[in-house]
Design a protein around this motif. Structure first.
Motif, short mmCIF file in Angstrom:
data_model
loop_
_atom_site.label_atom_id
_atom_site.label_comp_id
_atom_site.label_asym_id
_atom_site.label_seq_id
_atom_site.Cartn_x
_atom_site.Cartn_y
_atom_site.Cartn_z
N HIS A 89 6.62 -19.63 24.19
CA HIS A 89 7.08 -18.80 23.08
C HIS A 89 6.20 -19.02 21.85
CE1 HIS A 89 9.83 -17.14 20.03
NE2 HIS A 89 10.37 -16.47 21.03
N ALA A 90 5.87 -20.29 21.57
CA ALA A 90 5.01 -20.59 20.42
C ALA A 90 3.59 -20.08 20.63
CB ALA A 90 5.00 -22.10 20.16
N ALA A 91 3.10 -20.14 21.88
CA ALA A 91 1.74 -19.70 22.17
C ALA A 91 1.58 -18.20 21.97
CB ALA A 91 1.36 -20.08 23.61
N LEU A 92 2.67 -17.45 22.03
CA LEU A 92 2.59 -16.01 21.79
C LEU A 92 2.09 -15.71 20.38
CD1 LEU A 92 5.72 -14.37 23.47
CD2 LEU A 92 3.32 -13.91 23.96
N ASP A 93 2.49 -16.54 19.41
CA ASP A 93 2.02 -16.34 18.04
C ASP A 93 0.50 -16.47 17.96
OD1 ASP A 93 4.60 -15.95 17.13
OD2 ASP A 93 4.90 -18.05 16.62
N ARG A 94 -0.01 -17.50 18.62
CA ARG A 94 -1.46 -17.70 18.64
C ARG A 94 -2.16 -16.57 19.40
NH1 ARG A 94 -5.80 -18.89 15.94
NH2 ARG A 94 -7.43 -19.89 17.20
N PHE A 95 -1.51 -16.11 20.46
CA PHE A 95 -2.04 -14.98 21.24
C PHE A 95 -2.22 -13.77 20.32
CE2 PHE A 95 -2.07 -14.39 26.03
CZ PHE A 95 -2.96 -13.34 26.01
N TYR A 96 -1.21 -13.50 19.50
CA TYR A 96 -1.26 -12.34 18.60
C TYR A 96 -2.35 -12.52 17.56
CZ TYR A 96 0.23 -8.68 15.38
OH TYR A 96 0.26 -7.56 14.57
N GLU A 97 -2.50 -13.74 17.02
CA GLU A 97 -3.54 -14.01 16.03
C GLU A 97 -4.92 -13.71 16.58
OE1 GLU A 97 -3.22 -17.96 14.61
OE2 GLU A 97 -1.21 -17.70 13.75
N LEU A 98 -5.13 -14.09 17.84
CA LEU A 98 -6.46 -13.94 18.45
C LEU A 98 -6.75 -12.52 18.91
CD1 LEU A 98 -6.64 -17.20 20.62
CD2 LEU A 98 -7.89 -16.73 18.52
N THR A 99 -5.71 -11.82 19.38
CA THR A 99 -5.95 -10.52 20.04
C THR A 99 -5.28 -9.34 19.35
OG1 THR A 99 -4.02 -10.74 21.51
CG2 THR A 99 -6.09 -11.71 22.26
N GLY A 100 -4.58 -9.59 18.24
CA GLY A 100 -3.86 -8.52 17.56
C GLY A 100 -4.78 -7.49 16.92
N PRO A 101 -4.21 -6.48 16.28
CA PRO A 101 -5.00 -5.38 15.69
C PRO A 101 -5.96 -5.83 14.60
CG PRO A 101 -2.70 -5.25 15.02
CD PRO A 101 -2.76 -6.26 16.10
N ASN A 102 -5.68 -6.97 13.98
CA ASN A 102 -6.56 -7.46 12.91
C ASN A 102 -7.62 -8.44 13.41
OD1 ASN A 102 -5.09 -5.99 10.96
ND2 ASN A 102 -3.58 -7.64 10.77
N SER A 103 -7.66 -8.65 14.73
CA SER A 103 -8.60 -9.64 15.27
C SER A 103 -10.01 -9.09 15.39
CB SER A 103 -8.12 -10.10 16.65
OG SER A 103 -8.20 -9.04 17.59
N GLY A 104 -10.14 -7.76 15.48
CA GLY A 104 -11.46 -7.18 15.65
C GLY A 104 -12.10 -7.52 16.98
N ASN A 105 -11.26 -7.91 17.97
CA ASN A 105 -11.76 -8.29 19.30
C ASN A 105 -12.78 -9.42 19.26
OD1 ASN A 105 -10.18 -6.53 20.82
ND2 ASN A 105 -11.67 -4.86 20.69
N ARG A 106 -12.66 -10.27 18.25
CA ARG A 106 -13.60 -11.39 18.15
C ARG A 106 -13.42 -12.39 19.28
NH1 ARG A 106 -12.15 -10.59 12.76
NH2 ARG A 106 -10.55 -12.22 12.90
N TRP A 107 -12.25 -12.36 19.92
CA TRP A 107 -11.98 -13.29 21.02
C TRP A 107 -12.77 -12.93 22.27
CZ3 TRP A 107 -9.93 -11.07 25.46
CH2 TRP A 107 -9.43 -9.77 25.31
#
Length: 214
Positions: A89-107
């Motif tokens: 559940h906590a890792a989902l937050d990090r998932f969103y930080e890395l891959t969300g709309p504001n990530s710019g696909n930097r991951w």
């Protein structure tokens, strides 16, 4: 490295699949007994007042996964320790930080294609565990909780390469499952065939071999 828990989460963060894979002779097995939504600590010293269903759901099932409305034949497909549920559940937050709309696909690795382009990599470390992510083109999230005993990191690159292959195989199993005309999209995965195929793939990754008697 050994995979101890797998979570598959849908596009809208709906939980699709969650299961632990206990290792033989692991000291964590007794500490993290799987919960199915009906297991509660009999030694709770809080008070004689019985918690209501909402409270049980909140503390025993943070993922909202193990509900009484689930089919009775889900079997081992949905069985996970409380600790692993919180970690995912906590890792989902990090998932969103890395891959969300504001990530710019930097991951995403530049020039990567196929399953390599879906590899998110390390999401977060939690004590002796590491959580890795994999994101499909349809925004289905795969998260693997890995028990890491390689303190020197000598086998890290090799095992991460094997984990990429495992994620790709699990992705193929998921696609095969969704192609079934009777599959309910965005619903929890209930399939003995899928569950058994996942178990075999992860046991092979963990180096656990079982005998199937005729």
């Amino acid at each position: 490295m050994a995979l101890v828990c797998l979570a598959i989460v849908g596009k809208d963060n709906e939980p699709l699949y969650l299961r632990d894979f206990p290792l033989p002779n692991s000291t964590r097995n007794n500490l993290n007994a799987p919960l199915t939504g009906n297991d509660h600590d009999s030694n709770d010293n809080v008070s004689n007042a019985q918690p209501n269903d909402d409270m049980k759901q909140k503390y025993d099932d943070p993922f909202g996964f193990f509900t009484e409305s689930m089919p009775k034949n889900t079997g081992e497909s949905h069985s996970s320790s409380l600790r692993n549920q919180f970690i995912c559940h906590a890792a989902l937050d990090r998932f969103y930080e890395l891959t969300g709309p504001n990530s710019g696909n930097r991951w995403r690795t530049p020039g990567a294609t196929g399953s390599e382009a879906m590899w998110v990599g390390l999401l977060c470390p939690v004590e002796e565990l590491r959580v890795y992510g994999y994101l499909t083109n349809t925004n289905i999230k795969f998260m693997a909780v890995i028990e890491d005993n390689d303190e020197a990191g000598t086998q890290l690159q090799l095992r991460e390469a094997e984990l990429k292959t495992l994620f790709a195989s699990l992705h193929e199993l998921y696609v095969e499952y969704t192609l079934n005309p009777f599959t309910k999209i965005k619903a929890k995965i209930v399939s003995r065939r899928f569950d058994e195929s996942v178990r075999k793939s992860i046991n092979a990754f963990n180096g656990v071999y079982t005998l199937n008697w005729m």
